[in-house]
Design a protein around this motif. Structure first.
Motif, PDB file in Angstrom:
ATOM      1  N   ASN A   1       0.838  -1.197   0.000  1.00  0.00           N
ATOM      2  CA  ASN A   1       0.000   0.000   0.000  1.00  0.00           C
ATOM      3  C   ASN A   1       0.874   1.249   0.000  1.00  0.00           C
ATOM      4  OD1 ASN A   1      -1.672   2.200   0.921  1.00  0.00           O
ATOM      5  ND2 ASN A   1      -3.117   0.742   1.777  1.00  0.00           N
ATOM      6  N   VAL A   2       1.873   1.267   0.888  1.00  0.00           N
ATOM      7  CA  VAL A   2       2.773   2.425   0.969  1.00  0.00           C
ATOM      8  C   VAL A   2       3.658   2.513  -0.270  1.00  0.00           C
ATOM      9  CG1 VAL A   2       4.649   3.489   2.280  1.00  0.00           C
ATOM     10  CG2 VAL A   2       2.747   2.394   3.494  1.00  0.00           C
ATOM     11  N   MET A   3       4.188   1.373  -0.719  1.00  0.00           N
ATOM     12  CA  MET A   3       5.060   1.392  -1.896  1.00  0.00           C
ATOM     13  C   MET A   3       4.330   1.905  -3.128  1.00  0.00           C
ATOM     14  SD  MET A   3       7.483  -1.998  -1.649  1.00  0.00           S
ATOM     15  CE  MET A   3       8.184  -1.608  -3.237  1.00  0.00           C
ATOM     16  N   GLN A   4       3.056   1.538  -3.261  1.00  0.00           N
ATOM     17  CA  GLN A   4       2.264   2.034  -4.389  1.00  0.00           C
ATOM     18  C   GLN A   4       2.190   3.550  -4.346  1.00  0.00           C
ATOM     19  OE1 GLN A   4      -1.643   0.174  -5.216  1.00  0.00           O
ATOM     20  NE2 GLN A   4      -2.477   2.249  -5.195  1.00  0.00           N
ATOM     21  N   ALA A   5       1.946   4.096  -3.156  1.00  0.00           N
ATOM     22  CA  ALA A   5       1.856   5.548  -3.014  1.00  0.00           C
ATOM     23  C   ALA A   5       3.205   6.215  -3.277  1.00  0.00           C
ATOM     24  CB  ALA A   5       1.346   5.910  -1.617  1.00  0.00           C
ATOM     25  N   VAL A   6       4.288   5.581  -2.825  1.00  0.00           N
ATOM     26  CA  VAL A   6       5.626   6.115  -3.083  1.00  0.00           C
ATOM     27  C   VAL A   6       5.920   6.116  -4.574  1.00  0.00           C
ATOM     28  CG1 VAL A   6       8.091   5.591  -2.819  1.00  0.00           C
ATOM     29  CG2 VAL A   6       6.602   5.644  -0.814  1.00  0.00           C
ATOM     30  N   ALA A   7       5.581   5.028  -5.256  1.00  0.00           N
ATOM     31  CA  ALA A   7       5.795   4.966  -6.703  1.00  0.00           C
ATOM     32  C   ALA A   7       4.972   6.035  -7.418  1.00  0.00           C
ATOM     33  CB  ALA A   7       5.449   3.580  -7.233  1.00  0.00           C
ATOM     34  N   ASP A   8       3.708   6.196  -7.022  1.00  0.00           N
ATOM     35  CA  ASP A   8       2.864   7.227  -7.629  1.00  0.00           C
ATOM     36  C   ASP A   8       3.482   8.609  -7.443  1.00  0.00           C
ATOM     37  OD1 ASP A   8       1.009   5.310  -8.357  1.00  0.00           O
ATOM     38  OD2 ASP A   8      -0.364   5.739  -6.697  1.00  0.00           O
ATOM     39  N   ALA A   9       3.947   8.880  -6.222  1.00  0.00           N
ATOM     40  CA  ALA A   9       4.521  10.197  -5.938  1.00  0.00           C
ATOM     41  C   ALA A   9       5.825  10.406  -6.702  1.00  0.00           C
ATOM     42  CB  ALA A   9       4.753  10.357  -4.434  1.00  0.00           C
ATOM     43  N   HIS A  10       6.614   9.358  -6.811  1.00  0.00           N
ATOM     44  CA  HIS A  10       7.862   9.470  -7.581  1.00  0.00           C
ATOM     45  C   HIS A  10       7.572   9.759  -9.042  1.00  0.00           C
ATOM     46  CE1 HIS A  10      11.765   8.513  -9.350  1.00  0.00           C
ATOM     47  NE2 HIS A  10      11.093   7.771 -10.205  1.00  0.00           N
ATOM     48  N   LEU A  11       6.634   9.048  -9.633  1.00  0.00           N
ATOM     49  CA  LEU A  11       6.325   9.245 -11.043  1.00  0.00           C
ATOM     50  C   LEU A  11       5.754  10.639 -11.293  1.00  0.00           C
ATOM     51  CD1 LEU A  11       4.827   5.725 -11.797  1.00  0.00           C
ATOM     52  CD2 LEU A  11       7.049   6.603 -12.545  1.00  0.00           C
ATOM     53  N   GLU A  12       5.128  11.225 -10.283  1.00  0.00           N
ATOM     54  CA  GLU A  12       4.584  12.579 -10.395  1.00  0.00           C
ATOM     55  C   GLU A  12       5.651  13.643 -10.178  1.00  0.00           C
ATOM     56  OE1 GLU A  12       1.637  15.530 -10.912  1.00  0.00           O
ATOM     57  OE2 GLU A  12       1.477  13.368 -11.217  1.00  0.00           O
TER      58      GLU A  12
END
Length: 325
Positions: A156-167
């Motif tokens: 759950n956290v890694m998904q959010a981290v990946a989303d934030a990184h890609l943004e």
């Protein structure tokens, strides 16, 4: 420009960098309910003293990877930063080995309350505009995986981290356990999301001296966090030094950073235990002890500069270079 607690700095002004440290490791609920456990004025004074001593050893920049889940407190950290010349960078993320916070389990894409991912929104806000109402921007993203492996909460956290990184293109720093392969699993997930693995620092790789494990991670482009010098309970100090020496000899200096993952004060580790059993687990030991022992082991000045200066500048400056392009 790279955000710090007291303003922005150019990547060529970072100097020697400790890439995985903590000023404080705290518990927000304990601080609220039992404030005597964290006497703020005394702790600020203690941190100022220690960080001035860190800088006096030759360190210029200190990356504090405390995030939500480990009691990150920006106003307290800002008080400290105003009293030291050390450049202090902050992270955003959520620290968990097992479960994500309940609000994140219930809210988000495909969850009970469908909608935007609240963690990703927070992380992007922290990087782009500032943490809460402080105006202080986070420089990097942080996620964790440990003995429980890649649980639903960790993902759950890694998904959010990946989303934030890609943004935002902010670099990603992880907590991993080389004993159960979570560093490689983190790479697998981030790669599946289209993250450039050269912008990922896989933390705590220094907990192993298995060069096959280290090379498997480094050969995919990520940077190895050789970042727990002095934490004898995970791997003896001498073995940590030897692993870095051998990896440098194999040509991997451009994919390693040096640090201790220690803190000025931690609610998790009693001061007395650290003093009696982990005397080298201290950011003040890196330049006079760790770097000196690497030199004695045959690591040249170019490789030391690569690990302490050039790699950190490349990683930390990656997002700002893209913003300026």
């Amino acid at each position: 420009m790279i955000p710090t607690l007291t303003g922005t700095v150019a990547e060529d002004a970072l100097g020697r960098v400790l890439m995985h440290e903590h000023v404080f490791v705290l518990n927000a609920e304990l601080m609220i309910n039992y404030p005597a456990m964290f006497p703020e004025d005394a702790m600020v004074e203690r941190a100022v003293t220690v960080l001035k001593e860190v800088q006096a050893t030759g360190i210029d920049t200190y990356v504090d990877l405390s995030v939500m889940g480990t009691g990150r407190n920006v106003p307290v950290l800002h008080r400290i930063a105003e009293q030291v010349d050390l450049k202090i960078l902050l992270a955003t993320g959520w620290y968990t080995y097992h479960e994500a916070p309940v609000f994140a389990q219930l809210n988000g894409p495909g969850r009970l309350f469908d909608g935007p991912d609240p963690l990703a929104e927070m992380f992007i806000q922290d990087i782009r505009h500032g943490i809460g109402q402080t105006g202080v921007r986070a420089a990097v993203l942080k996620c964790s995986a440990d003995k429980y492996g890649m649980t639903d909460g960790v993902m759950n956290v890694m998904q959010a981290v990946a989303d934030a990184h890609l943004e935002t293109e902010a670099p990603i720093f992880t907590h991993s356990d080389p004993g159960n392969g979570t560093g490689l699993a983190q790479q697998d997930y981030f790669e599946s999301r289209g993250v450039d693995l050269t912008g990922v620092v896989v933390g705590h790789c220094g907990d192993t001296d298995d060069l096959d494990v280290l090379r498997r991670i480094a050969d995919r482009g990520s940077v190895l966090g050789m970042d727990r010098f002095g934490l004898e309970s995970r791997l003896p100090y001498e073995a940590r030094v030897e692993a870095v020496v051998r990896m440098c000899a194999l040509g991997y200096a451009d994919r390693m950073v040096i640090s201790t993952d220690s803190s000025v004060f931690s609610m998790n580790f009693p001061d007395a235990h650290r003093r009696d059993h982990l005397p080298l687990w201290d950011a003040r030991s890196v330049m006079p002890r760790v770097v000196a022992d690497l030199r004695a082991g045959g690591v040249g000045e170019d490789d030391i500069d690569q690990m302490m200066q050039h790699n950190p500048a490349r990683i930390l400056g990656s997002a700002s270079r893209r913003e300026d392009a």
